[in-house]
Design a protein around this motif. Structure first.
Motif, PDB file in Angstrom:
ATOM      1  N   SER A  26      11.252 135.682 113.625  1.00  0.00           N
ATOM      2  CA  SER A  26      11.856 136.403 112.500  1.00  0.00           C
ATOM      3  C   SER A  26      11.759 135.598 111.203  1.00  0.00           C
ATOM      4  O   SER A  26      12.413 135.930 110.222  1.00  0.00           O
ATOM      5  N   ASN A  27      10.938 134.549 111.198  1.00  0.00           N
ATOM      6  CA  ASN A  27      10.820 133.696 110.007  1.00  0.00           C
ATOM      7  C   ASN A  27      12.168 133.093 109.627  1.00  0.00           C
ATOM      8  O   ASN A  27      12.545 133.078 108.451  1.00  0.00           O
ATOM      9  N   HIS A  28      12.900 132.632 110.575  1.00  0.00           N
ATOM     10  CA  HIS A  28      14.237 132.060 110.383  1.00  0.00           C
ATOM     11  C   HIS A  28      15.193 133.070 109.752  1.00  0.00           C
ATOM     12  O   HIS A  28      16.133 132.694 109.069  1.00  0.00           O
ATOM     13  N   SER A  29      14.940 134.346 109.917  1.00  0.00           N
ATOM     14  CA  SER A  29      15.756 135.371 109.241  1.00  0.00           C
ATOM     15  C   SER A  29      16.024 136.527 110.192  1.00  0.00           C
ATOM     16  O   SER A  29      15.445 137.607 110.050  1.00  0.00           O
TER      17      SER A  29
ATOM     18  N   LEU B  86       6.091 129.708 119.314  1.00  0.00           N
ATOM     19  CA  LEU B  86       6.474 129.082 120.582  1.00  0.00           C
ATOM     20  C   LEU B  86       6.641 127.574 120.429  1.00  0.00           C
ATOM     21  O   LEU B  86       5.932 126.944 119.638  1.00  0.00           O
ATOM     22  N   PRO B  87       7.547 126.967 121.197  1.00  0.00           N
ATOM     23  CA  PRO B  87       7.702 125.511 121.127  1.00  0.00           C
ATOM     24  C   PRO B  87       6.492 124.798 121.739  1.00  0.00           C
ATOM     25  O   PRO B  87       5.766 125.391 122.544  1.00  0.00           O
ATOM     26  N   ASP B  88       6.312 123.538 121.371  1.00  0.00           N
ATOM     27  CA  ASP B  88       5.126 122.784 121.800  1.00  0.00           C
ATOM     28  C   ASP B  88       4.958 122.737 123.317  1.00  0.00           C
ATOM     29  O   ASP B  88       3.842 122.799 123.817  1.00  0.00           O
TER      30      ASP B  88
ATOM     31  N   GLY C 172      20.157 132.952 108.615  1.00  0.00           N
ATOM     32  CA  GLY C 172      18.997 133.443 109.357  1.00  0.00           C
ATOM     33  C   GLY C 172      19.143 133.374 110.857  1.00  0.00           C
ATOM     34  O   GLY C 172      18.280 133.845 111.583  1.00  0.00           O
TER      35      GLY C 172
ATOM     36  N   LYS D 292       1.291 129.562 118.257  1.00  0.00           N
ATOM     37  CA  LYS D 292       1.863 128.241 117.958  1.00  0.00           C
ATOM     38  C   LYS D 292       2.960 128.321 116.889  1.00  0.00           C
ATOM     39  O   LYS D 292       3.776 127.424 116.777  1.00  0.00           O
ATOM     40  N   ASP D 293       2.943 129.401 116.125  1.00  0.00           N
ATOM     41  CA  ASP D 293       3.986 129.560 115.111  1.00  0.00           C
ATOM     42  C   ASP D 293       5.316 130.019 115.702  1.00  0.00           C
ATOM     43  O   ASP D 293       6.358 129.872 115.080  1.00  0.00           O
TER      44      ASP D 293
ATOM     45  N   TYR E  27      14.866 129.748 119.892  1.00  0.00           N
ATOM     46  CA  TYR E  27      13.794 129.188 119.068  1.00  0.00           C
ATOM     47  C   TYR E  27      12.738 130.255 118.787  1.00  0.00           C
ATOM     48  O   TYR E  27      12.329 130.464 117.652  1.00  0.00           O
TER      49      TYR E  27
ATOM     50  N   ILE F 113      14.220 134.306 104.636  1.00  0.00           N
ATOM     51  CA  ILE F 113      14.861 133.176 103.971  1.00  0.00           C
ATOM     52  C   ILE F 113      13.870 132.289 103.205  1.00  0.00           C
ATOM     53  O   ILE F 113      14.166 131.821 102.103  1.00  0.00           O
TER      54      ILE F 113
ATOM     55  N   LYS G  56       8.839 122.257 112.890  1.00  0.00           N
ATOM     56  CA  LYS G  56       8.929 123.078 114.116  1.00  0.00           C
ATOM     57  C   LYS G  56      10.349 123.075 114.675  1.00  0.00           C
ATOM     58  O   LYS G  56      10.874 124.072 115.087  1.00  0.00           O
TER      59      LYS G  56
ATOM     60  N   ARG H 213      11.892 131.770 115.127  1.00  0.00           N
ATOM     61  CA  ARG H 213      10.553 131.602 114.541  1.00  0.00           C
ATOM     62  C   ARG H 213       9.885 132.962 114.317  1.00  0.00           C
ATOM     63  O   ARG H 213       9.223 133.169 113.308  1.00  0.00           O
TER      64      ARG H 213
ATOM     65  N   ILE I  81       3.171 125.777 124.190  1.00  0.00           N
ATOM     66  CA  ILE I  81       1.848 125.889 123.568  1.00  0.00           C
ATOM     67  C   ILE I  81       0.810 125.062 124.337  1.00  0.00           C
ATOM     68  O   ILE I  81      -0.316 125.504 124.559  1.00  0.00           O
TER      69      ILE I  81
END
Lengths: 306, 165
Positions: free
Chosen positions: A71-74, A6-8, B113, A3-4, A65, B53, B80, A69, A11
């Motif tokens: 890559s933790n936005h990185s 993938l988009p809803d 990012g 869930k962290d 997306y 980040i 999200k 996600r 999920i």
């Protein structure tokens, strides 16, 4: 964990499936989403498993997306992994990438325009290596250098993980150094393995296996080194060094069968020196992790294995 | 007596107003000082540590309004889904920034990012230069405007007092 990343809308249908039976989620740009569920591929729609027409179509945004996600936005932080064609996520989940490869001076600079992603979900199968573990000790109780062969997805990593655990259980005098380049075996998160790899196992995550083997031997003085997916020349040189240092090596390799393995030129030295005393061939004949045969260093089937 | 007290109060209020207007110029300068420092830190964290980040955002605190921006951006990342429009919204209340400055800052944070390592560092170098220029312009403007605003505040106060007399 899924869930962290993938988009809803993915999920929701995935939550209708049993997580333990989910092996892969494949997103291909502008094509239907598929899942490997109970070792069979299905299309994934809003209501769960479905036919092709009802499947969720993966868009560019969906793929972006997931990568963002994962890559933790990185994305910059996982550039080295992207170069190798994957991103490691927590809990041992590995995202394989396919897209346009950008090269510079003969090496991969990055992968752009990612068009396909394969999310592989690891599952711990306790006892998966029990049939093998009997054959990897010699009469003096030393662990024999062992190579596990198999095509992708036959369960090599699962067997390696379980071998670490079983050896740790059996022998309290053997230190194992696990080289978990893609963090798939131990699923290390902040230095803590999320999957059980035994209490006598030290883990080196990420980095190059060839470097980690040399450093690991010097710094951790292991009795056994365990490495997944060896294959390049540097890895093999490092393994040769480890074997010559008296460290036992247990490694896995992509190879369909023993004949294919014998044809691999890069292994010539190790084969000629009979470095691997046990060669285990895995297949999916009777499900993942089926042991086809176990060979000795002369490529003869090991007696006693049925 | 009341007239004198009122005149003193008006004089002080007008002077205070002058200081307040001068502070708006100072806010912009401090904002760019912090933004520039953050960009430099970001470059270091990315090139040497490849820190993600969210960890970078947690690590650094600033005293100017830029800190508010960072906190809101951090909250946005935890959601999200977020779009560039939502990033743009964060800067709406920062009236001391021009539209060009707002767009540049928003673009940097939107890119953050979402691009590869080499490209990310190249873009940060570009933004660092943009912010250096913006800070320099802000400093030059402040050297002129801050004393002017303060003087104008007191002069207006004095003028009102003279009119009242």
């Amino acid at each position: 964990m899924l869930k962290d990343i993938l988009p809803d809308f993915l999920i929701k249908p995935l939550s209708l499936l049993r997580y333990d039976d989910l092996c892969e989620i494949r997103l291909r740009l502008n094509r239907p989403t598929t899942v490997n569920y109970k070792n069979t591929y299905y299309f994934l729609g809003q209501a769960g498993l479905c036919n092709e027409n009802d499947a969720i179509i993966a868009t560019k945004e969906t793929i972006q997306y997931v990568i963002s996600r994962a890559s933790n936005h990185s994305i910059y932080a996982v550039n080295d992994e992207i170069k190798e064609g994957f991103i490691s996520v927590k809990n041992g989940i590995r995202i394989g990438l396919a897209g346009t490869v950008t090269m510079q001076n003969g090496s991969v600079l990055t992968i752009k325009n990612i068009s396909s992603i394969n999310i592989r979900i690891p599952h711990q199968v306790i006892g998966a290596s029990l049939k093998i573990s009997k054959f990897i000790f010699d009469d003096d109780g030393h662990v024999l250098n062992t190579l596990i062969l198999g095509a992708p997805g036959v369960g090599k990593t699962t067997i390696l993980r379980d071998l670490c655990m079983q050896i740790s259980k059996k022998r309290k005098d053997l230190n194992i150094l696990l080289l978990d380049e893609r963090q798939e075996i131990s699923a290390c998160s902040d230095g803590i393995p999320q999957l059980n790899v035994g209490i006598f196992t030290d883990i080196i995550s990420s980095g190059k296996k060839s470097i980690n083997i040399l450093n690991g031997i010097r710094s951790m003085s292991p009795n056994i080194i365990v490495a997944d997916e060896i294959g390049n020349i540097d890895d093999l040189k490092a393994i040769e060094y480890a074997v010559n240092c008296g460290v036992s090596v247990i490694a896995s390799l992509h190879s369909k069968d023993i004949i294919e393995f014998q044809k691999k030129n890069e292994f010539e030295n190790l084969i000629n020196n009979r470095a691997f005393k046990r060669i285990v061939v895995l297949s999916q004949t009777n499900g993942k992790g089926t042991i086809e045969n176990i060979y000795d260093d002369y490529f003869r089937p090991v007696l006693g294995f049925v | 007596m009341i007239k004198i007290i009122s005149m003193v109060m008006l004089f002080c209020a007008s002077g205070f107003l002058g200081f307040q207007v001068a502070n708006i110029y100072k806010d912009k300068q401090y904002f760019f000082v912090d933004l520039l420092n953050f960009t430099k830190n970001l470059k270091n964290e990315i090139s040497f540590m490849k820190t993600d980040i969210l960890s970078i955002l947690k690590k650094y605190e600033y005293k100017s309004d830029f800190n508010k921006y960072l906190k809101e951006y951090q909250n946005l990342l935890k959601l999200k889904n977020y779009t560039k429009i939502e990033i743009d919204k964060i800067l709406y209340s920062f009236s001391f920034l021009s539209d060009y400055e707002k767009n540049t800052i928003n673009q940097m944070f939107f890119e953050l990012g979402n691009i590869g390592y080499t490209e990310q560092l190249e873009r940060l170098n570009f933004y660092e230069n943009v912010y250096k220029d913006a800070l320099e312009r802000s400093r030059q403007k402040n050297d002129k405007m801050i004393p002017f605003c303060k003087k104008m505040g007191f002069l207006m106060g004095a003028l009102i007092c003279i009119v009242l007399i």
